[in-house]
Scaffold this motif. Structure first.
Motif, short mmCIF file in Angstrom:
data_model
loop_
_atom_site.label_atom_id
_atom_site.label_comp_id
_atom_site.label_asym_id
_atom_site.label_seq_id
_atom_site.Cartn_x
_atom_site.Cartn_y
_atom_site.Cartn_z
N UNK A 57 22.44 43.57 39.74
CA UNK A 57 22.69 44.83 39.03
C UNK A 57 21.68 45.03 37.91
N UNK A 58 21.35 43.93 37.19
CA UNK A 58 20.35 44.04 36.11
C UNK A 58 19.00 44.44 36.69
N UNK A 59 18.62 43.79 37.80
CA UNK A 59 17.34 44.12 38.41
C UNK A 59 17.34 45.55 38.95
N UNK A 60 18.47 45.96 39.49
CA UNK A 60 18.55 47.33 40.02
C UNK A 60 18.36 48.36 38.91
N UNK A 61 19.02 48.13 37.77
CA UNK A 61 18.88 49.08 36.67
C UNK A 61 17.45 49.10 36.13
N UNK A 62 16.81 47.91 36.11
CA UNK A 62 15.42 47.85 35.63
C UNK A 62 14.50 48.60 36.60
N UNK A 63 14.69 48.40 37.90
CA UNK A 63 13.87 49.12 38.89
C UNK A 63 14.15 50.62 38.83
N UNK A 92 21.84 47.69 29.25
CA UNK A 92 22.25 46.87 28.10
C UNK A 92 23.59 46.16 28.35
N UNK A 93 24.67 46.87 28.76
CA UNK A 93 25.92 46.14 29.03
C UNK A 93 25.81 45.19 30.22
N UNK A 94 24.94 45.51 31.19
CA UNK A 94 24.75 44.61 32.33
C UNK A 94 24.16 43.29 31.87
N UNK A 95 23.17 43.37 30.97
CA UNK A 95 22.58 42.14 30.43
C UNK A 95 23.61 41.36 29.59
N UNK A 119 12.57 41.65 29.24
CA UNK A 119 13.25 42.93 29.45
C UNK A 119 12.94 43.89 28.30
N UNK A 120 13.00 43.37 27.08
CA UNK A 120 12.73 44.22 25.93
C UNK A 120 11.29 44.75 25.97
N UNK A 121 10.37 43.87 26.36
CA UNK A 121 8.97 44.27 26.45
C UNK A 121 8.77 45.34 27.51
N UNK A 122 9.42 45.14 28.65
CA UNK A 122 9.26 46.11 29.75
C UNK A 122 9.88 47.46 29.38
#
Length: 509
Positions: A57-63, A92-95, A119-122
Motif C-alpha cells: 500500500x505504501x509503495x502504491x501510494x508513492x507510485x 502518511x497514515x500508511x507509513x 520517502x521524505x526526499x522523494x
C-alpha cells in the motif's frame, strides 16, 4: 460380598473415576493450550500478511504520487495535482501504520528507519518539481527530473521494500510451520486422549455391569429383609409413644410431688420470718437493758420493727435479705413447676382438626389484649389471612403468645406497630407477626426457643417457656417456625402450617 471386598471395589471405582478425571483434565488443558497456541500462530501469520499488504500500500501510494507528478509536469492539469494530494494524504497514515505493525521486529525497524528519509526526499522532489511547473519554470523542473536523483531514491526504496518482504516471507514460513506443528500436536493429543477415554469407558462399562449385578442381588436381599419392615416400624413407633407417655407421666408426677416440699419450705419460711421479729425484738430489749436505755413506749406492739443499732442492725438486714432471696427463689420454683405441669397437660391433649376463620380468631385475641395495647400506645393491624383446618386451642395459644410477646417487648417511648399478615404457598399457610420493638440479637435466635432460656435484658416477667411451647405446638401441627430480627430493628416471627391438617399427622413433641 464381604466388607473388605466392598471397600476394595469402592477404592477401584474411585481410582477409575480419578483416572478418567485426570485424562479429561489433561486433554482439556492441552486442548486449551494448543488452541491458544494455534490462535497465536494464526494471529502472527495474519500479522505477516498485513505487513506485506501495508508495504504494498505504501509503495502504491508513492507510485500514485509519482504518476500524478509526471502527468502534472506534462499537462499542468489541476486534476493531476488533486490526485497527487490524495496520494500524499494516504501515504502518511500508511507509513505510520506500517511502523506500528513492524515495531516488534528489530530487523524491520532498522529497514523502515532507513526508508523514511528516502520517502521524505522523494516526496520533497515531487512537490518541488510541481511547484516549478506551476510557476512556469518548466526547464528547471525538467532539469531536476533529468538528473535522475529521484530514480536512484526510488530504486533504493524498492530495494528496502524487497528486503522487508523477504523478512516477512521468512516469518510467514516460520509461523506457518509453527501453526502446522500446533495442529499436529493437538490432533495427536486428541487421538491419544480419545483412546484413553475409550479404554476407561470400557473398564467403566465392565465395572458398572458388575456393580449392577451386585446391586440386583442386594435389592433382592433388601426386599426380603423389608417384608416385615412396616410391622417393625409400627411396633417401634408404639414403643416410642409409650416411652413418651411415660416420660410425660413422670414429669407430671415429679412436678406434682415437688410441690409438697415446696409448700413446706414456703410455710417454714413464713414462720422463720415471724421468728426473726421475735429474735431481734429480744436482742433490741437486751441491748437497751445493757445500756440502761429507757424502755420501749407503752403503745409499742409486738409486731413493731425493733430498734437496732450497729452490728445488730446489720445482722437484721442480712437476715431479711436472705429471707427475701429464699422467698423469691421459692416463687420462681413454683412458677417453673406450674409451667412444667401445664406443658405435660398440653402434651397429653389430643388435637382436633377443625375449620378455622383465622382472622376472627386473631381479632378475638387482639380484643383480649386491647388494654395492654392501649397502655403501650401500640396499634395492632390485621391484614388478609388464609383460613386453615387445624386445632383451634393450639392456634389460639400460638398467636396469643406471639402477640403478647410483641406487646411486652416494645421500645419504651416509641408508639408500637404490630402487624399480622398471611399468605398461602404450595399447600401451606404462612403467617407473619411483625413488630417495631427491641429486636433480638442474631446470636440469640436459637436460644429464645430453648426451654427456660431467655435473651436480652431481663426486665419483663417470664420463665422462658412461651416460645418453646409455641414451637412445640407448631411442630405438632406439622409446621415450622422461624424468626428474623436485629437489635433495635423489631422482629418478625414466621409460622408455616398446613392448610388442611389432619389428625393422623399429629405427632407428640
Amino acid at each position: 460380598m464381604t466388607a473388605d471386598a466392598q471397600r476394595k471395589r469402592a477404592v477401584g471405582h474411585i481410582l477409575l473415576l480419578a483416572a478418567g478425571l485426570l485424562v479429561l483434565t489433561v486433554i482439556s488443558a492441552g486442548s486449551v493450550h494448543l488452541v491458544n497456541m494455534a490462535r497465536e500462530d494464526a494471529r502472527r501469520v495474519l500479522h505477516t500478511l498485513e505487513v506485506e499488504n501495508q508495504i504494498s500500500l505504501v509503495q502504491l501510494q508513492l507510485r500514485r504520487a509519482e504518476s500524478a507528478q509526471r502527468g502534472y509536469l506534462a499537462t499542468l492539469r489541476p486534476d493531476f495535482q488533486a490526485d497527487f494530494e490524495q496520494a500524499m494524504t494516504a501515504l502518511a497514515p500508511a507509513l505510520t501504520r506500517l511502523s506500528q505493525l513492524i515495531s516488534d521486529n528489530p530487523v524491520q525497524r532498522r529497514l523502515i528507519n532507513e526508508m523514511m528519509p528516502l520517502y521524505d526526499q522523494r516526496v520533497e522532489e515531487f512537490r518541488t518539481t510541481m511547484e516549478l511547473a506551476r510557476s512556469q519554470r518548466m526547464s528547471d523542473a525538467a532539469k531536476i527530473v533529468r538528473e535522475g536523483i529521484g530514480r536512484d531514491t526510488m530504486k533504493h526504496i524498492e530495494d528496502l521494500a524487497v528486503r522487508m518482504r523477504t523478512e516477512e516471507d521468512r516469518l510467514f514460513v516460520e509461523r506457518t510451520t509453527n501453526a502446522d506443528h500446533s495442529q499436529t500436536l493437538a490432533a495427536s493429543i486428541t487421538g491419544i486422549g480419545s483412546g484413553l477415554v475409550v479404554v476407561l469407558a470400557g473398564i467403566a462399562i465392565f465395572l458398572v455391569r458388575r456393580s449392577s449385578h451386585a446391586r440386583d442381588q442386594a435389592d433382592a436381599r433388601l426386599r426380603d429383609s423389608h417384608l416385615n419392615l412396616e410391622a417393625t416400624i409400627d411396633e417401634r413407633t408404639a414403643d416410642l409413644r409409650e416411652a413418651n407417655d411415660e416420660i410425660q407421666r413422670f414429669a407430671y408426677i415429679v412436678s406434682h410431688d415437688l410441690r409438697s416440699p415446696l409448700v413446706n419450705i414456703m410455710g417454714f419460711t413464713s414462720e422463720l420470718e415471724e421468728l426473726r421479729g421475735d429474735i431481734f425484738r429480744r436482742i433490741a430489749a437486751l441491748s437497751r437493758a445493757q445500756s440502761e436505755a429507757p424502755p420501749a413506749p407503752e403503745n409499742a406492739t409486738d409486731t413493731a420493727e425493733p430498734v437496732l443499732e450497729g452490728s445488730d442492725k446489720q445482722l437484721s438486714e442480712d437476715f431479711s435479705e436472705a429471707l427475701g432471696f429464699i422467698k423469691s427463689s421459692i416463687s420462681k420454683m413454683d412458677r417453673l413447676i406450674s409451667a412444667i405441669l401445664n406443658l405435660t397437660r398440653e402434651g397429653r391433649r389430643e388435637f382436633e382438626p377443625v375449620w378455622i376463620d383465622t382472622r376472627e380468631l386473631i381479632e378475638a385475641i387482639v380484643t383480649t389484649v386491647a388494654h395492654q395495647a392501649a397502655e403501650a400506645q401500640a396499634e395492632i393491624r390485621i391484614d388478609a389471612l388464609p383460613n386453615i383446618v387445624s386445632d383451634r386451642l393450639a392456634l389460639e395459644q400460638i398467636f396469643s403468645n406471639l402477640i403478647d410477646n410483641a406487646l411486652k417487648y416494645l421500645k419504651t417511648g416509641v408508639p408500637g406497630e404490630i402487624s399480622v399478615r398471611g399468605r398461602t404457598k404450595l399447600g401451606f399457610a404462612i403467617f407473619e407477626i411483625s413488630d417495631n420493638g427491641r429486636g433480638i440479637d442474631p446470636k440469640d435466635h436459637q436460644r429464645i426457643f430453648d426451654l427456660f432460656r431467655r435473651a436480652g435484658t431481663q426486665d419483663k416477667p417470664g420463665q422462658g417457656i412461651g416460645l418453646a411451647h409455641v414451637r412445640a405446638l407448631v411442630r405438632r401441627l406439622g409446621g415450622t417456625m422461624s424468626v428474623a430480627s436485629e437489635l433495635n430493628q423489631g422482629s418478625t416471627f414466621t409460622i408455616t402450617l398446613p392448610i388442611n391438617w389432619s389428625a393422623n399427622r399429629n405427632t407428640r413433641p
